[in-house]
Design a protein around this motif. Structure first.
Motif, PDB file in Angstrom:
ATOM      1  N   CYS A  16      -6.039  11.958  -5.440  1.00  0.00           N
ATOM      2  CA  CYS A  16      -4.784  11.552  -6.078  1.00  0.00           C
ATOM      3  C   CYS A  16      -4.990  11.303  -7.568  1.00  0.00           C
ATOM      4  CB  CYS A  16      -4.205  10.307  -5.404  1.00  0.00           C
ATOM      5  SG  CYS A  16      -3.374  10.677  -3.864  1.00  0.00           S
TER       6      CYS A  16
ATOM      7  N   ALA B  14       0.745  -0.922  -6.611  1.00  0.00           N
ATOM      8  CA  ALA B  14       0.346  -0.222  -5.393  1.00  0.00           C
ATOM      9  C   ALA B  14      -0.220   1.153  -5.714  1.00  0.00           C
ATOM     10  CB  ALA B  14       1.543  -0.092  -4.455  1.00  0.00           C
TER      11      ALA B  14
ATOM     12  N   ASN C 206      -3.570   0.777  -7.352  1.00  0.00           N
ATOM     13  CA  ASN C 206      -4.532   0.421  -6.330  1.00  0.00           C
ATOM     14  C   ASN C 206      -4.964   1.653  -5.537  1.00  0.00           C
ATOM     15  OD1 ASN C 206      -6.005  -1.443  -4.601  1.00  0.00           O
ATOM     16  ND2 ASN C 206      -4.465  -0.929  -3.072  1.00  0.00           N
ATOM     17  N   HIS C 207      -4.001   2.486  -5.204  1.00  0.00           N
ATOM     18  CA  HIS C 207      -4.313   3.703  -4.461  1.00  0.00           C
ATOM     19  C   HIS C 207      -5.175   4.642  -5.298  1.00  0.00           C
ATOM     20  CE1 HIS C 207      -3.648   6.814  -1.380  1.00  0.00           C
ATOM     21  NE2 HIS C 207      -3.721   7.651  -2.408  1.00  0.00           N
TER      22      HIS C 207
ATOM     23  N   THR D 292       2.142   8.433  -3.307  1.00  0.00           N
ATOM     24  CA  THR D 292       1.550   8.400  -4.648  1.00  0.00           C
ATOM     25  C   THR D 292       1.936   9.644  -5.434  1.00  0.00           C
ATOM     26  OG1 THR D 292      -0.327   7.105  -3.880  1.00  0.00           O
ATOM     27  CG2 THR D 292      -0.616   8.312  -5.938  1.00  0.00           C
TER      28      THR D 292
ATOM     29  N   ASN E 200      -8.785   4.024  -5.433  1.00  0.00           N
ATOM     30  CA  ASN E 200      -9.527   4.272  -4.196  1.00  0.00           C
ATOM     31  C   ASN E 200      -9.500   5.725  -3.747  1.00  0.00           C
ATOM     32  OD1 ASN E 200     -10.247   1.521  -3.674  1.00  0.00           O
ATOM     33  ND2 ASN E 200      -8.117   1.150  -3.142  1.00  0.00           N
ATOM     34  N   CYS E 201      -8.711   6.544  -4.414  1.00  0.00           N
ATOM     35  CA  CYS E 201      -8.484   7.901  -3.913  1.00  0.00           C
ATOM     36  C   CYS E 201      -8.720   8.934  -5.015  1.00  0.00           C
ATOM     37  CB  CYS E 201      -7.069   8.002  -3.350  1.00  0.00           C
ATOM     38  SG  CYS E 201      -6.724   9.590  -2.609  1.00  0.00           S
TER      39      CYS E 201
ATOM     40  N   GLU F 269       0.835  -1.197   0.000  1.00  0.00           N
ATOM     41  CA  GLU F 269       0.000   0.000   0.000  1.00  0.00           C
ATOM     42  C   GLU F 269       0.870   1.248   0.000  1.00  0.00           C
ATOM     43  OE1 GLU F 269      -2.763   0.177   3.197  1.00  0.00           O
ATOM     44  OE2 GLU F 269      -3.937  -1.473   2.392  1.00  0.00           O
TER      45      GLU F 269
ATOM     46  N   ASP G 101       0.577   5.632   0.535  1.00  0.00           N
ATOM     47  CA  ASP G 101      -0.314   6.713   0.958  1.00  0.00           C
ATOM     48  C   ASP G 101      -0.304   7.832  -0.094  1.00  0.00           C
ATOM     49  OD1 ASP G 101       2.160   7.854   1.336  1.00  0.00           O
ATOM     50  OD2 ASP G 101       2.045   7.866   3.522  1.00  0.00           O
ATOM     51  N   CYS G 102      -1.073   8.870   0.184  1.00  0.00           N
ATOM     52  CA  CYS G 102      -1.212   9.968  -0.779  1.00  0.00           C
ATOM     53  C   CYS G 102       0.136  10.630  -1.075  1.00  0.00           C
ATOM     54  CB  CYS G 102      -2.188  11.010  -0.233  1.00  0.00           C
ATOM     55  SG  CYS G 102      -3.877  10.383  -0.103  1.00  0.00           S
TER      56      CYS G 102
END
Ligand SMILES: [Zn+2]
Length: 88
Positions: A50, A39, A42-43, A20, A46-47, A14, A16-17
């Protein structure tokens, strides 16, 4: 115990922002290792913020690469001076 171990493994993939956004130019250059790429993807799925960030960066890079041959002012001036000198 097993659950804790699993979540530890998942968390390793994973980002984080912050991560990313730091990797976003490499992401667009497609120079990320596959694990990191997955990763980031994937982020991004979901975000929203970003995704918007990467979209903006992508279109900025797109615009810049569309005009790669902008003559720098100094060399333009130089060639102009050259032309004036030759015309005399
Ligand atoms: Zn994010």
């Amino acid at each position: 115990m097993v659950f804790r171990l699993l979540s530890k493994i998942f968390r390793r993939n994973e980002v984080d922002c912050k991560e990313t956004r730091r990797s976003s130019s490499d992401y667009l250059d497609e120079t990320l290792p596959p694990r990191k790429l997955a990763a980031i993807q994937n982020h991004l799925s979901n975000c929203g913020p970003c995704r918007a960030f990467v979209d903006t960066l992508a279109s900025t890079i797109g615009i810049l690469s569309r005009f790669p041959r902008v003559i720098p002012p100094s060399s333009f001036k130089e060639s102009l001076m050259d032309k004036i000198r030759r015309d005399r």
